[in-house]
Scaffold this active site. Structure first.
Site, PDB file in Angstrom:
ATOM      1  N   LYS A 148       0.949  -1.299  -0.062  1.00 17.74           N
ATOM      2  CA  LYS A 148       0.021   0.031  -0.088  1.00 17.74           C
ATOM      3  C   LYS A 148       0.980   1.200  -0.171  1.00 17.74           C
ATOM      4  O   LYS A 148       1.923   1.422   0.853  1.00 17.74           O
ATOM      5  CB  LYS A 148      -0.774  -0.020   1.202  1.00 17.74           C
ATOM      6  CG  LYS A 148      -1.659   1.282   1.473  1.00 17.74           C
ATOM      7  CD  LYS A 148      -2.739   1.079   2.717  1.00 17.74           C
ATOM      8  CE  LYS A 148      -3.702   2.130   2.720  1.00 17.74           C
ATOM      9  NZ  LYS A 148      -4.482   1.981   4.102  1.00 17.74           N
ATOM     10  N   LYS A 176      -2.416  -1.570  -3.462  1.00 17.60           N
ATOM     11  CA  LYS A 176      -3.241  -0.271  -3.547  1.00 17.60           C
ATOM     12  C   LYS A 176      -2.312   0.932  -3.666  1.00 17.60           C
ATOM     13  O   LYS A 176      -1.206   1.094  -2.993  1.00 17.60           O
ATOM     14  CB  LYS A 176      -3.594  -0.266  -2.263  1.00 17.60           C
ATOM     15  CG  LYS A 176      -4.850   0.778  -1.944  1.00 17.60           C
ATOM     16  CD  LYS A 176      -5.650   0.826  -0.579  1.00 17.60           C
ATOM     17  CE  LYS A 176      -6.571   2.043  -0.519  1.00 17.60           C
ATOM     18  NZ  LYS A 176      -6.986   2.225   0.773  1.00 17.60           N
TER      19      LYS A 176
HETATM   20 ZN   LIG Z   1      -5.647   3.507   8.317  1.00 24.14          ZN
END
Ligand SMILES: [Zn+2]
Length: 334
Positions: free
Chosen positions: A203, A256
């Site tokens: 992420k 992501k």
């Molecule tokens: Zn968070």
């Protein structure tokens, strides 16, 4: 590559356009096809009754109270979308994000209500503290440091609370070290060894999350998330992050955002062969919506192209705010 030499003879024997000439043949040789089974639809749960408030930077996306969430989930299920992921915005926020692991919290209530009324829908929960803390950070803060191990302990409580309330799968999104293993251990210790974990494994600290922070009311009051989320410039590091989460017991690994990170999705899928998810994030959604509204692009066409590209890169699952609209397009095409 050898395949190119082996298969491509020279022009005019080879005309690559031959297989593109008819609609029927184009469909038959198509390499990537979207299906409803690819989609996970994100939902934002808020306190109260009969609340349905549109997120201004995400047209078509709403914050909803539990009663509205149940209706929405029935619609999502009827469209043939198999799964949703819940994010919660609590009544009150505090320093330690108590709303996250409160058994009467908004997500827990939504889980119970939807399980009862829409039993066929697969329910995933986002596990993080940032929507629940007064400072908007993903964990406990001391001075200007976001503490790792103390925050992980709270995340395990949150995950367990979600599963007890009916979550079919949990998805830790914090990016602290060791949280997948810690959650696995706590779930196993309570007899939930069959509940899978989808980890937000790679992420990035991304500008594409802007609209989400309005939706989840989770903008940090100070500082940012660069001490735990990844530098957008790094891809080798993503491989190490994913390897670590798999080692700790992640069943599905996520990248992501999706669109600026298609190379990362591709590498993760190639390297590990794991069920791989990609989050087509709020900013990616907002860009398409805004340009569509301006009449600058064909919104529906771009939406389908975006989703297809994410799948082509290697994603088996796509978390996307487009899920409902895409499901309608797919139904029309059949
Ligand atoms: Zn968070």
């Amino acid at each position: 590559m050898a395949t190119t030499e082996a298969h491509v003879a020279g022009f005019p024997q080879t005309r690559l356009r031959r297989t593109r000439m008819s609609q029927v043949l184009r469909s038959m040789v198509r390499e990537t096809e979207l299906s409803n089974n690819d989609f996970i639809y994100p939902l934002f749960v808020v306190p109260g009754k009969n609340v349905k408030k549109e997120v201004s930077s995400m047209p078509g996306v709403h914050q909803m109270s539990v009663d509205q969430i149940v209706r929405e989930c029935a619609e999502v299920h009827a469209l043939g979308i198999p799964a949703v992921i819940f994010f919660g915005i609590p009544e009150r926020k505090d320093e330690v994000g108590s709303g996250a692991y409160d058994d009467r919290g908004v997500v827990q209530e939504a889980l119970r209500a939807v399980k009862k009324d829409v039993p066929g829908l697969y329910l995933i929960t986002d596990v993080c503290l940032c929507e629940y803390t007064s400072h908007g950070h993903c964990g406990i803060v001391r001075g200007d440091e976001i503490l790792n191990d103390e925050s992980v302990e709270l995340l395990t409580r949150e995950a367990l609370s979600h599963v007890k309330a009916g979550a079919d799968m949990v998805a830790p999104s914090d990016m602290f070290d060791g949280r997948v293993g810690a959650i696995r251990k706590v779930l196993d210790g309570h007899g939930f060894q069959n509940v899978p974990i989808m980890s937000y494994a790679a992420k990035y600290a991304s500008g594409f999350y802007g609209p989400f922070r309005e939706a989840a009311e989770s903008t940090p009051k100070f500082g940012d998330r660069r001490s735990h989320q990844m530098d957008p410039a790094n891809a080798d590091e993503a491989i190490r992050e994913v390897a670590q989460d798999i080692h700790e017991g992640a069943d599905i690994v996520m990248v992501k955002p999706a669109l600026s990170y298609l190379d990362v999705i591709y590498r993760v899928k190639r390297q590990f062969g794991m069920p791989t998810a990609a989050y087509n994030v709020s900013g990616e959604y907002a860009i398409v919506k805004a340009a569509g509204r301006m009449g600058w692009i064909d919104e529906e066409r771009v939406m389908m192209e975006v989703l297809t590209s994410i799948k082509r890169a290697g994603a088996d699952l796509i978390l996307t705010y487009f899920a409902k609209e895409a499901a309608k397009v797919l139904a029309r095409q059949q």
